[in-house]
Design an enzyme around this catalytic site. Sequence first.
Site, PDB file in Angstrom:
ATOM      1  N   HIS A 206       3.657  -4.248   9.504  1.00  0.00           N
ATOM      2  CA  HIS A 206       3.855  -3.958  10.474  1.00  0.00           C
ATOM      3  C   HIS A 206       2.860  -4.548  11.422  1.00  0.00           C
ATOM      4  O   HIS A 206       2.744  -5.362  12.940  1.00  0.00           O
ATOM      5  CB  HIS A 206       3.929  -2.949  11.332  1.00  0.00           C
ATOM      6  CG  HIS A 206       4.800  -1.995  10.348  1.00  0.00           C
ATOM      7  ND1 HIS A 206       6.122  -2.364  10.689  1.00  0.00           N
ATOM      8  CD2 HIS A 206       5.030  -1.127   9.560  1.00  0.00           C
ATOM      9  CE1 HIS A 206       6.451  -1.279   9.533  1.00  0.00           C
ATOM     10  NE2 HIS A 206       6.190  -0.237   8.851  1.00  0.00           N
TER      11      HIS A 206
ATOM     12  N   PRO B 239       0.715  -1.351   0.254  1.00  0.00           N
ATOM     13  CA  PRO B 239      -0.230   0.407   0.045  1.00  0.00           C
ATOM     14  C   PRO B 239       0.807   1.009  -0.175  1.00  0.00           C
ATOM     15  O   PRO B 239       1.702   1.623   0.664  1.00  0.00           O
ATOM     16  CB  PRO B 239      -0.960  -0.218   1.302  1.00  0.00           C
ATOM     17  CG  PRO B 239       0.159  -1.226   2.248  1.00  0.00           C
ATOM     18  CD  PRO B 239       0.831  -2.165   1.213  1.00  0.00           C
ATOM     19  N   ASN B 240       0.510   2.566  -1.185  1.00  0.00           N
ATOM     20  CA  ASN B 240       0.934   3.656  -0.978  1.00  0.00           C
ATOM     21  C   ASN B 240       2.645   3.658  -1.637  1.00  0.00           C
ATOM     22  O   ASN B 240       2.394   4.618  -2.264  1.00  0.00           O
ATOM     23  CB  ASN B 240       0.749   3.874   0.003  1.00  0.00           C
ATOM     24  CG  ASN B 240      -0.429   4.708   1.260  1.00  0.00           C
ATOM     25  OD1 ASN B 240      -1.047   4.641   0.865  1.00  0.00           O
ATOM     26  ND2 ASN B 240      -0.154   3.828   2.641  1.00  0.00           N
TER      27      ASN B 240
ATOM     28  N   TYR C 179      11.033   8.245   1.082  1.00  0.00           N
ATOM     29  CA  TYR C 179      10.597   7.714   0.241  1.00  0.00           C
ATOM     30  C   TYR C 179      11.695   7.985  -1.037  1.00  0.00           C
ATOM     31  O   TYR C 179      11.889   7.410  -2.227  1.00  0.00           O
ATOM     32  CB  TYR C 179      10.361   7.441   0.003  1.00  0.00           C
ATOM     33  CG  TYR C 179       8.952   6.576   1.088  1.00  0.00           C
ATOM     34  CD1 TYR C 179       9.517   5.780   2.121  1.00  0.00           C
ATOM     35  CD2 TYR C 179       8.265   7.849   1.380  1.00  0.00           C
ATOM     36  CE1 TYR C 179       8.861   5.289   2.864  1.00  0.00           C
ATOM     37  CE2 TYR C 179       7.126   7.013   2.589  1.00  0.00           C
ATOM     38  CZ  TYR C 179       7.371   6.159   3.464  1.00  0.00           C
ATOM     39  OH  TYR C 179       7.424   5.821   4.685  1.00  0.00           O
TER      40      TYR C 179
ATOM     41  N   ASN D 169       7.814  -5.354  -0.712  1.00  0.00           N
ATOM     42  CA  ASN D 169       7.768  -4.412   0.541  1.00  0.00           C
ATOM     43  C   ASN D 169       5.965  -4.656   1.180  1.00  0.00           C
ATOM     44  O   ASN D 169       5.510  -4.046  -0.451  1.00  0.00           O
ATOM     45  CB  ASN D 169       8.259  -2.910  -0.256  1.00  0.00           C
ATOM     46  CG  ASN D 169       7.815  -1.943   0.613  1.00  0.00           C
ATOM     47  OD1 ASN D 169       7.634  -1.577   1.526  1.00  0.00           O
ATOM     48  ND2 ASN D 169       9.178  -0.661   0.454  1.00  0.00           N
TER      49      ASN D 169
ATOM     50  N   ARG E 214       5.155  10.733  -2.842  1.00  0.00           N
ATOM     51  CA  ARG E 214       5.313  10.872  -1.352  1.00  0.00           C
ATOM     52  C   ARG E 214       6.427  10.757  -0.606  1.00  0.00           C
ATOM     53  O   ARG E 214       7.378  10.118  -0.521  1.00  0.00           O
ATOM     54  CB  ARG E 214       4.504   9.320  -0.974  1.00  0.00           C
ATOM     55  CG  ARG E 214       4.018   8.739  -0.147  1.00  0.00           C
ATOM     56  CD  ARG E 214       3.898   7.126   0.155  1.00  0.00           C
ATOM     57  NE  ARG E 214       3.638   7.015   1.568  1.00  0.00           N
ATOM     58  CZ  ARG E 214       4.144   5.770   2.693  1.00  0.00           C
ATOM     59  NH1 ARG E 214       3.745   4.920   1.699  1.00  0.00           N
ATOM     60  NH2 ARG E 214       3.525   5.513   3.583  1.00  0.00           N
TER      61      ARG E 214
ATOM     62  N   ALA F 102       3.123  -0.565   5.001  1.00  0.00           N
ATOM     63  CA  ALA F 102       2.281  -0.858   6.717  1.00  0.00           C
ATOM     64  C   ALA F 102       2.050  -2.175   6.684  1.00  0.00           C
ATOM     65  O   ALA F 102       2.230  -2.345   7.817  1.00  0.00           O
ATOM     66  CB  ALA F 102       1.736   0.707   6.953  1.00  0.00           C
TER      67      ALA F 102
ATOM     68  N   HIS G 273      12.516  -2.401   2.346  1.00  0.00           N
ATOM     69  CA  HIS G 273      11.585  -1.080   3.622  1.00  0.00           C
ATOM     70  C   HIS G 273      12.568   0.227   2.631  1.00  0.00           C
ATOM     71  O   HIS G 273      14.063   0.330   2.814  1.00  0.00           O
ATOM     72  CB  HIS G 273      11.639  -1.260   4.813  1.00  0.00           C
ATOM     73  CG  HIS G 273      10.581  -1.908   5.136  1.00  0.00           C
ATOM     74  ND1 HIS G 273       9.210  -1.993   5.166  1.00  0.00           N
ATOM     75  CD2 HIS G 273      11.076  -3.174   5.942  1.00  0.00           C
ATOM     76  CE1 HIS G 273       8.481  -3.032   5.388  1.00  0.00           C
ATOM     77  NE2 HIS G 273       8.996  -3.764   5.442  1.00  0.00           N
ATOM     78  N   ILE G 274      12.225   1.255   1.977  1.00  0.00           N
ATOM     79  CA  ILE G 274      13.700   2.162   1.433  1.00  0.00           C
ATOM     80  C   ILE G 274      13.696   2.970   2.359  1.00  0.00           C
ATOM     81  O   ILE G 274      15.078   3.268   2.972  1.00  0.00           O
ATOM     82  CB  ILE G 274      12.267   3.015   0.823  1.00  0.00           C
ATOM     83  CG1 ILE G 274      11.821   2.217  -0.111  1.00  0.00           C
ATOM     84  CG2 ILE G 274      13.156   4.571  -0.075  1.00  0.00           C
ATOM     85  CD1 ILE G 274      10.783   2.734  -1.104  1.00  0.00           C
TER      86      ILE G 274
ATOM     87  N   ASP H 131       1.569 -15.027   6.941  1.00  0.00           N
ATOM     88  CA  ASP H 131       1.294 -16.486   7.075  1.00  0.00           C
ATOM     89  C   ASP H 131       1.200 -17.354   5.361  1.00  0.00           C
ATOM     90  O   ASP H 131       2.035 -18.014   4.922  1.00  0.00           O
ATOM     91  CB  ASP H 131      -0.349 -16.926   7.012  1.00  0.00           C
ATOM     92  CG  ASP H 131       0.027 -17.376   8.775  1.00  0.00           C
ATOM     93  OD1 ASP H 131       0.886 -17.030   9.247  1.00  0.00           O
ATOM     94  OD2 ASP H 131      -1.407 -16.897   8.924  1.00  0.00           O
TER      95      ASP H 131
ATOM     96  N   GLU I 132      12.460  -9.350   2.224  1.00  0.00           N
ATOM     97  CA  GLU I 132      11.592  -8.330   2.773  1.00  0.00           C
ATOM     98  C   GLU I 132      12.242  -6.525   2.565  1.00  0.00           C
ATOM     99  O   GLU I 132      13.400  -6.468   2.339  1.00  0.00           O
ATOM    100  CB  GLU I 132      11.322  -8.037   3.765  1.00  0.00           C
ATOM    101  CG  GLU I 132      10.172  -6.944   4.412  1.00  0.00           C
ATOM    102  CD  GLU I 132       9.762  -7.094   5.704  1.00  0.00           C
ATOM    103  OE1 GLU I 132       8.832  -8.866   5.474  1.00  0.00           O
ATOM    104  OE2 GLU I 132       9.493  -6.323   6.351  1.00  0.00           O
TER     105      GLU I 132
ATOM    106  N   ARG J 233      12.423   5.431  12.843  1.00  0.00           N
ATOM    107  CA  ARG J 233      10.999   5.978  12.741  1.00  0.00           C
ATOM    108  C   ARG J 233      10.247   6.627  13.650  1.00  0.00           C
ATOM    109  O   ARG J 233      11.200   5.663  14.784  1.00  0.00           O
ATOM    110  CB  ARG J 233       9.995   5.798  11.157  1.00  0.00           C
ATOM    111  CG  ARG J 233      11.264   5.771  10.485  1.00  0.00           C
ATOM    112  CD  ARG J 233      10.992   5.398   9.055  1.00  0.00           C
ATOM    113  NE  ARG J 233       9.923   6.838   8.472  1.00  0.00           N
ATOM    114  CZ  ARG J 233       8.622   6.378   7.691  1.00  0.00           C
ATOM    115  NH1 ARG J 233       8.605   5.828   7.023  1.00  0.00           N
ATOM    116  NH2 ARG J 233       7.488   7.522   7.311  1.00  0.00           N
TER     117      ARG J 233
HETATM  118  C1  DQA Z   1       8.081   0.978   4.022  1.00  0.00           C
HETATM  119  C2  DQA Z   1       8.338   0.977   6.168  1.00  0.00           C
HETATM  120  C3  DQA Z   1       6.601   0.988   6.163  1.00  0.00           C
HETATM  121  O1  DQA Z   1       6.651   1.140   7.594  1.00  0.00           O
HETATM  122  C4  DQA Z   1       5.469   2.650   5.223  1.00  0.00           C
HETATM  123  O2  DQA Z   1       4.517   1.862   6.072  1.00  0.00           O
HETATM  124  C5  DQA Z   1       5.324   2.440   4.119  1.00  0.00           C
HETATM  125  C6  DQA Z   1       7.143   2.081   3.545  1.00  0.00           C
HETATM  126  C7  DQA Z   1       9.295   1.190   3.557  1.00  0.00           C
HETATM  127  O3  DQA Z   1       9.321   1.357   2.235  1.00  0.00           O
HETATM  128  O4  DQA Z   1      10.014   2.257   3.746  1.00  0.00           O
HETATM  129  O5  DQA Z   1       4.391   2.878   3.605  1.00  0.00           O
HETATM  130  O6  DQA Z   1       7.946  -0.359   3.663  1.00  0.00           O
END
Ligand code: DQA
Length: 154
Positions: free
Chosen positions: A85, A16-17, A29, A79, A24, A82, A105-106, A92, A103, A112
């Site tokens: 978390h 998401p996002n 990011y 990735n 963003r 959120a 995360h940028i 699963d 996995e 944070r």
């Molecule tokens: C993220 C970190 C997450 O905490 C956040 O909710 C994101 C982006 C990252 O790529 O740093 O959406 O996954």
Amino acid sequence: MAASGSGPRVLLLNGPNLNLLGSRDPHQYGSVTLAEVERRVQALGAELGAGVECAQSNHEGELVEHVHRARHLDGVVFNPGAFAHYSIALRDAIDAVEVPCVEVHISNVYAREEFRHTSVTAPVSEGYIAGCGPAGYELGLRAVLTRIGQRRPR
Ligand code: DQA
């Protein structure tokens, strides 16, 4: 975009996002768009002899289904945004498919808010990359390719 060729096939999956990359919160990011990230990872895949399929969804169930489809592939660079978390469903799914998943995360989630310090998906993933910016996806591809065919017991 679909992968091609006879080498390993990897799914680059974004949660998401992450479709908003580029606009963003560039401080966290960067300013690279998701399309550019995908282009770079596919170009690296071509260089390394791997095909890279790309997908993004803002919906947990759709992400679960993308992970299920990865059963027919060789690896996943993921990735989860959120969802990392708190999504037990995604955890699963990764655990069930028995395909190595790295996995990514940028941002440096550990620098944070505290709620970002937990990942429920990391313990079922083969590797974890955070805080390397958009280049983390390319590192993730290199990492997952080294894991193919040698998944560690958990
Ligand atoms: C993220 C970190 C997450 O905490 C956040 O909710 C994101 C982006 C990252 O790529 O740093 O959406 O996954």
